[in-house]
Design an enzyme around this catalytic site. Structure first.
Site, short mmCIF file in Angstrom:
data_model
loop_
_atom_site.label_atom_id
_atom_site.label_comp_id
_atom_site.label_asym_id
_atom_site.label_seq_id
_atom_site.Cartn_x
_atom_site.Cartn_y
_atom_site.Cartn_z
N PRO A 102 12.10 23.67 27.17
CG PRO A 102 13.08 24.89 25.51
CD PRO A 102 13.30 23.74 26.38
CB CYS A 103 6.20 24.06 27.35
SG CYS A 103 5.70 25.51 26.64
#
Length: 499
Positions: A102-103
């Site tokens: 996840p960023c």
């Protein structure tokens, strides 16, 4: 990884064995499905969400319940994973690792910090935001894949003033990989959706000297908003950090290719759901939806080539008894409003339509001799039954009615909370899309199973990589692996002997 180990893995693939894939942050399996369709073997996956993990297991290892268990990458060591699934030695378990942390894991973590995290496994204790990135690198180091594929939102190219993709490439290159990244739009690859994502590929230097991405199969002129988003994401490449050495321009598409798949081509053959009629007859009620209740196909409806592909995907063919999870949300206030919207209308237009409907209703009451004063409790009750409560100036993109003759806009994870971003183009049906329609727009075949209730299924679909785009990427990677010429000697001094 030693060159001998690289050569051994390549020799197995050139001898005809399928490259073995580990899918990290796998979700329900969009990447896995694309890679499976391109000739890879999906050997294992890690996914924290229980519903998504069960979906992945049901679709790729239906006879082995071990693959349906949710696993936390932080708590799961590579050695434990291979032992639990009987996959043999760690360094020979997989040839390819796919997925994408996840960023949020990358927020405000600079290049020196990324290198520190990679060099010192406990560094995440001082910066937990980077922990998932560190865990991904830990899996790469342990399993020593020939190929790494990462996917993320375009904003990782300019995330809080950082080019995260470039930084990831730097770390992987220090481990002996050749890397490249780009932005790809799913509509150019046969997906009926204008979804833009960053993809990064890393090959062991013994496998390839450069990275290439698949050529588009379709063409469309993207709306201004997509071009604008790409320009913002690519701003970093124009001097913010200097040269972006590993960025690769997306392969060119053009009007000589077939037109992009439209929403109508994608879902027009599915059985219609006339929401207002079902509401009036009592068929559509509040409460949980039966996701496993089959609905026969309507053979009177036109079946596009895309729809035939979704019905006949090898290994995921349409169930003989009919469609599963063709269910919609119970939204009684809004069905009539949906019918009035024009294609492309968003929430400001919807609010104006709703206020017009309120005025019409008040006029009807006056004709019947009933006066409803604005501001009265009766007026407010009537308004609440017709007009959505959101501020039209603050939620302009909350709603959108699809165009039938264009691909859908990007499906997001918040489909699990509401589906107003994708209102069906057919005003007679006057509703938001069903779970199965969302799956079609994401290019999941009709035989793909989603575990859980309606909301988790929507969320899994919105989070996924479109399988057709994944298949295009996987086919390019497969071609590279098959054509790789193993080097006779170790790579020069810049390439470490081991990872």
């Amino acid at each position: 990884m030693t060159s001998d180990a690289v050569h051994q893995k390549l020799a197995r693939i050139r001898a005809g064995e399928k490259p073995r894939v580990l899918d990290l942050f796998a979700g329900c399996g969009g990447l896995s499905l694309g890679f499976k369709a391109a000739g890879f073997a999906i050997r294992a996956a890690l996914e924290l969400d229980p519903d998504a993990a069960r979906s992945h297991g049901l679709n790729f290892h239906p006879d082995d319940a071990r693959h349906s268990r949710s696993r936390d990458i932080i708590a799961t060591h590579p050695e434990d994973l291979v032992a639990e699934l009987d996959l043999g030695p760690v360094d020979d378990a997989f040839d390819v690792i796919v997925g994408g942390p996840p960023c949020q894991a990358f927020a405000r973590v600079g290049r020196p910090k990324l290198r520190e995290i990679d060099s010192h496994p406990q560094a995440f204790r001082h910066d937990p935001r980077a922990r998932l990135y560190q865990e991904y690198l830990r899996y790469v180091a342990a399993f020593q894949p020939l190929v790494v594929l990462m996917e993320n939102v375009p904003d990782v190219l300019n995330h809080g003033g950082q080019n995260i993709a470039e930084e990831i490439c730097e770390v992987l290159e220090a481990k002996g990989y050749v890397c490249g990244y780009t932005l790809l739009n799913a509509s150019y690859y046969g997906v009926p959706q204008m979804r833009e994502r960053m993809f990064l590929i890393g090959y062991r230097r013994e496998v390839a000297a450069s990275v290439s991405f698949p050529s588009p199969s379709h063409w469309m002129t993207l709306p201004a908003g997509y071009d604008g988003s790409r320009a913002v994401a690519l701003k970093v490449l124009n001097g913010l950090f200097g040269a972006a050495h590993d960025y690769i321009e997306p392969p060119a598409s053009g009007p000589d290719l077939p037109s992009a798949i439209t929403a109508e081509q994608a879902i027009g053959d599915l059985p219609p759901i006339y929401a207002r009629k079902q509401l009036a007859s009592g068929i559509l009620k509040r409460g949980a939806r039966r996701m496993d209740q089959p609905i026969p196909y309507d053979n009177r409806r036109k079946v596009s080539e895309y729809a035939r592909q979704m019905r006949s995907w090898p290994g995921f063919e349409a169930p003989v008894e009919g469609l599963r999870d063709h269910v919609i949300r119970y939204l009684p206030r809004d069905y009539e409003l949906f019918a009035r919207l024009n294609p492309g209308d968003q929430y400001p237009e919807a609010h104006r339509h709703a206020m017009a409907m309120l005025a019409e209703r008040i006029s009807e009451l006056r004709e019947q001799g009933k006066r409803v004063r604005e501001g009265s409790s009766e007026y407010e009750r009537l308004k609440d039954s017709i007009v959505p409560p959101y501020d039209a100036s603050k939620f302009p993109n909350k709603w959108r009615k699809m165009w039938r003759d264009q691909p859908a806009r990007t499906l997001m994870a918040h489909l699990g909370k509401d589906s107003y971003s994708h209102i069906h183009y057919d005003s007679e049906q006057a509703r938001t899309i069903s779970v199965r329609e969302a799956a079609r727009l994401q290019s999941f075949p009709d035989g793909f199973v989603f575990s859980g209730t309606m909301n988790p299924a929507f969320r899994q679909i919105g989070n996924a990589v479109p399988p057709l785009l994944a298949r295009a990427l996987a086919s390019e990677i497969f071609k590279t692996l098959k054509g790789a010429k193993a080097k006779e000697e170790h790579v020069g001094s810049r390439t470490p002997a081991t990872v």
